[in-house]
Design a protein around this motif. Sequence first.
Motif, mmCIF file in Angstrom:
data_model
loop_
_atom_site.group_PDB
_atom_site.id
_atom_site.type_symbol
_atom_site.label_atom_id
_atom_site.label_comp_id
_atom_site.label_asym_id
_atom_site.label_seq_id
_atom_site.Cartn_x
_atom_site.Cartn_y
_atom_site.Cartn_z
ATOM 1 N N GLN A 15 0.740 -1.193 -0.007
ATOM 2 C CA GLN A 15 0.054 -0.189 -0.041
ATOM 3 C C GLN A 15 0.793 1.405 -0.040
ATOM 4 O O GLN A 15 0.696 2.318 -0.813
ATOM 5 N N LYS A 16 1.927 1.265 0.866
ATOM 6 C CA LYS A 16 2.770 2.423 1.030
ATOM 7 C C LYS A 16 3.552 2.922 -0.293
ATOM 8 O O LYS A 16 3.743 3.910 -0.933
ATOM 9 N N GLY A 17 3.834 1.438 -1.001
ATOM 10 C CA GLY A 17 4.473 1.627 -2.353
ATOM 11 C C GLY A 17 3.557 2.328 -3.311
ATOM 12 O O GLY A 17 3.878 3.220 -4.156
ATOM 13 N N LEU A 18 2.338 1.758 -3.387
ATOM 14 C CA LEU A 18 1.193 2.484 -4.392
ATOM 15 C C LEU A 18 1.036 3.942 -4.114
ATOM 16 O O LEU A 18 0.525 4.374 -4.999
ATOM 17 N N MET A 19 1.415 4.338 -2.784
ATOM 18 C CA MET A 19 1.093 5.842 -2.659
ATOM 19 C C MET A 19 2.176 6.587 -2.891
ATOM 20 O O MET A 19 2.239 7.777 -2.301
ATOM 21 N N ALA A 20 3.587 5.828 -3.155
ATOM 22 C CA ALA A 20 4.729 6.664 -3.305
ATOM 23 C C ALA A 20 5.114 6.566 -4.703
ATOM 24 O O ALA A 20 6.352 6.519 -5.026
ATOM 25 N N GLY A 21 4.225 6.359 -5.659
ATOM 26 C CA GLY A 21 4.532 6.289 -7.159
ATOM 27 C C GLY A 21 4.495 5.014 -7.991
ATOM 28 O O GLY A 21 4.505 4.862 -9.004
ATOM 29 N N ALA A 22 4.084 3.898 -7.219
ATOM 30 C CA ALA A 22 3.975 2.555 -8.015
ATOM 31 C C ALA A 22 2.627 2.583 -8.499
ATOM 32 O O ALA A 22 1.691 2.991 -7.973
ATOM 33 N N ASN A 23 2.556 1.692 -9.469
ATOM 34 C CA ASN A 23 1.409 1.702 -10.295
ATOM 35 C C ASN A 23 1.015 0.238 -10.538
ATOM 36 O O ASN A 23 0.158 -0.103 -11.556
ATOM 37 N N VAL A 24 1.835 -0.749 -10.164
ATOM 38 C CA VAL A 24 1.746 -2.419 -10.442
ATOM 39 C C VAL A 24 1.946 -2.910 -9.189
ATOM 40 O O VAL A 24 2.465 -2.645 -8.391
ATOM 41 N N VAL A 25 1.295 -4.188 -9.112
ATOM 42 C CA VAL A 25 1.468 -5.149 -8.171
ATOM 43 C C VAL A 25 1.448 -6.770 -8.831
ATOM 44 O O VAL A 25 0.979 -6.884 -9.890
ATOM 45 N N MET A 26 2.491 -7.527 -8.301
ATOM 46 C CA MET A 26 2.736 -8.668 -9.012
ATOM 47 C C MET A 26 2.420 -10.009 -7.867
ATOM 48 O O MET A 26 3.118 -10.400 -7.499
ATOM 49 N N PRO A 27 1.189 -10.124 -7.852
ATOM 50 C CA PRO A 27 0.592 -11.398 -7.015
ATOM 51 C C PRO A 27 1.160 -12.619 -7.447
ATOM 52 O O PRO A 27 1.202 -12.947 -8.714
ATOM 53 N N ASN A 28 1.348 -13.639 -6.496
ATOM 54 C CA ASN A 28 1.872 -15.004 -6.983
ATOM 55 C C ASN A 28 0.592 -15.768 -7.429
ATOM 56 O O ASN A 28 -0.612 -15.783 -6.679
ATOM 57 N N VAL A 29 0.616 -16.385 -8.423
ATOM 58 C CA VAL A 29 -0.337 -17.305 -8.942
ATOM 59 C C VAL A 29 0.114 -18.885 -8.935
ATOM 60 O O VAL A 29 -0.612 -19.858 -9.238
ATOM 61 N N MET A 30 1.028 -19.282 -7.999
ATOM 62 C CA MET A 30 1.404 -20.456 -7.998
ATOM 63 C C MET A 30 0.633 -21.505 -7.043
ATOM 64 O O MET A 30 -0.034 -20.771 -6.134
ATOM 65 N N PRO A 31 0.260 -22.761 -7.296
ATOM 66 C CA PRO A 31 -0.603 -23.678 -6.415
ATOM 67 C C PRO A 31 0.185 -23.489 -5.049
ATOM 68 O O PRO A 31 1.296 -23.264 -4.846
ATOM 69 N N VAL A 32 -0.536 -23.638 -4.035
ATOM 70 C CA VAL A 32 -0.021 -23.906 -2.487
ATOM 71 C C VAL A 32 1.371 -24.556 -2.363
ATOM 72 O O VAL A 32 2.340 -24.103 -1.602
ATOM 73 N N ASN A 33 1.224 -25.649 -2.687
ATOM 74 C CA ASN A 33 2.425 -26.591 -2.268
ATOM 75 C C ASN A 33 3.750 -26.220 -2.715
ATOM 76 O O ASN A 33 4.926 -26.513 -2.169
#
Length: 349
Positions: free
Chosen positions: A281-299
Amino acid sequence: AEYDDMLKKALNGARFTKEEVIFLLKPEKDEMDALFQTADRIRKAVFGDYVHLRGIVEFSNFCERNCLYCGLRKNNRNITRYRLMPEEIVDIAAYAVSIGYKTLVLQSGEDSFYTTGLLCDVIKRIKERVDVAITLSIGERDFEDYRLLREAGADRYLIKQETSNRELYRKLHPGMSYENRIRCQKDLKSLRYELGTGNMVGLPWQNVETLAEDIIFFREMDADMIGIGPFISNPNTPLGRFPSGTVEETLKVLAVTRLVNPLVNLPATTALGSLDSFGRQKGLMAGANVVMPNVMPVNYRRLYEIYPSKICTGERPEACRHCIEGIINSIGRKVSTGYGESPKSLRRG
Ligand code: SAM
Ligand code: SF4
Ligand code: FES
């Protein structure tokens, strides 16, 4: 007032010198918010309220390199290695698209098990099955490999310089060469990939001058994306006794990078989120415009252990997709429904 004047210059599109970048990196406590707000204004002028999501597919944690900071390094025996087979990669990619991702990052250690031919095949199969932009993040290869991968359908490539300081680069990367790292980035640009570079903040032996040089380096590379994350100390590596970088220092570098490179895609990184529960959140409010969530299966998740206390290692891909939308909406922003190509690449046509 001098600091405020510099921020005004940024809003007017100034081209800063290294000395000015150093000055921008050193706000007084009471000037820090103004820096973040200025970076946020520039971000908003370029991208509006839209945040782009990139789903990360961590398809192998084998690595033939020995970067001093990284848990995937070859000599780390305290890690369980895994490799996904091509059909698994394609299935995970297709699933990620079905839950709402328009861009995927295929990332691994430097693992020659995956020949360029094999990867070309994976890319083609993903693109036949689903409509998605593909970013590769698999380290250094030859021009001809990059050419074939581009031809197979790869759109973007993420290969961070990590530090633009030659001496420090050499110290951190046994058996690797600073020149070859730059050669890779230039090759990728000449092949019309969207180029992602970047650095780590808080590395041992780093200082404000080398960080300013990194930011100037990003501008000189004419990068489309810049990945900036804190160094997180990993006890299973030779740098395990050094302290991690801080959230504050990383946010300053992120914000100044936005001032100097208004048009680039800037992620609020997983590493930033791993140091602080509100880091992204702090990054998105200090200039960032992208997030890279993990899409791997949990194991597989906890096995891709670049650094300790990585977030999202127990969540399912749908949970992260839902979570991240909540985070984005909670700060008054929206998930973009486009591919999130760099505005620079749109200009290039
Ligand atoms: N092997 C490819 C490469 O090095 O370009 C891609 C995978 S590598 C794990 C991805 C990124 O992880 C690196 O660019 C580096 O910045 C980051 N990384 C590695 N070790 C880290 C650490 N201890 N703290 C923070 N980031 C780290
Ligand atoms: Fe391998 Fe990349 Fe980690 Fe270096 S940073 S050890 S190349 S995975
Ligand atoms: Fe993975 Fe929030 S993004 S749990």
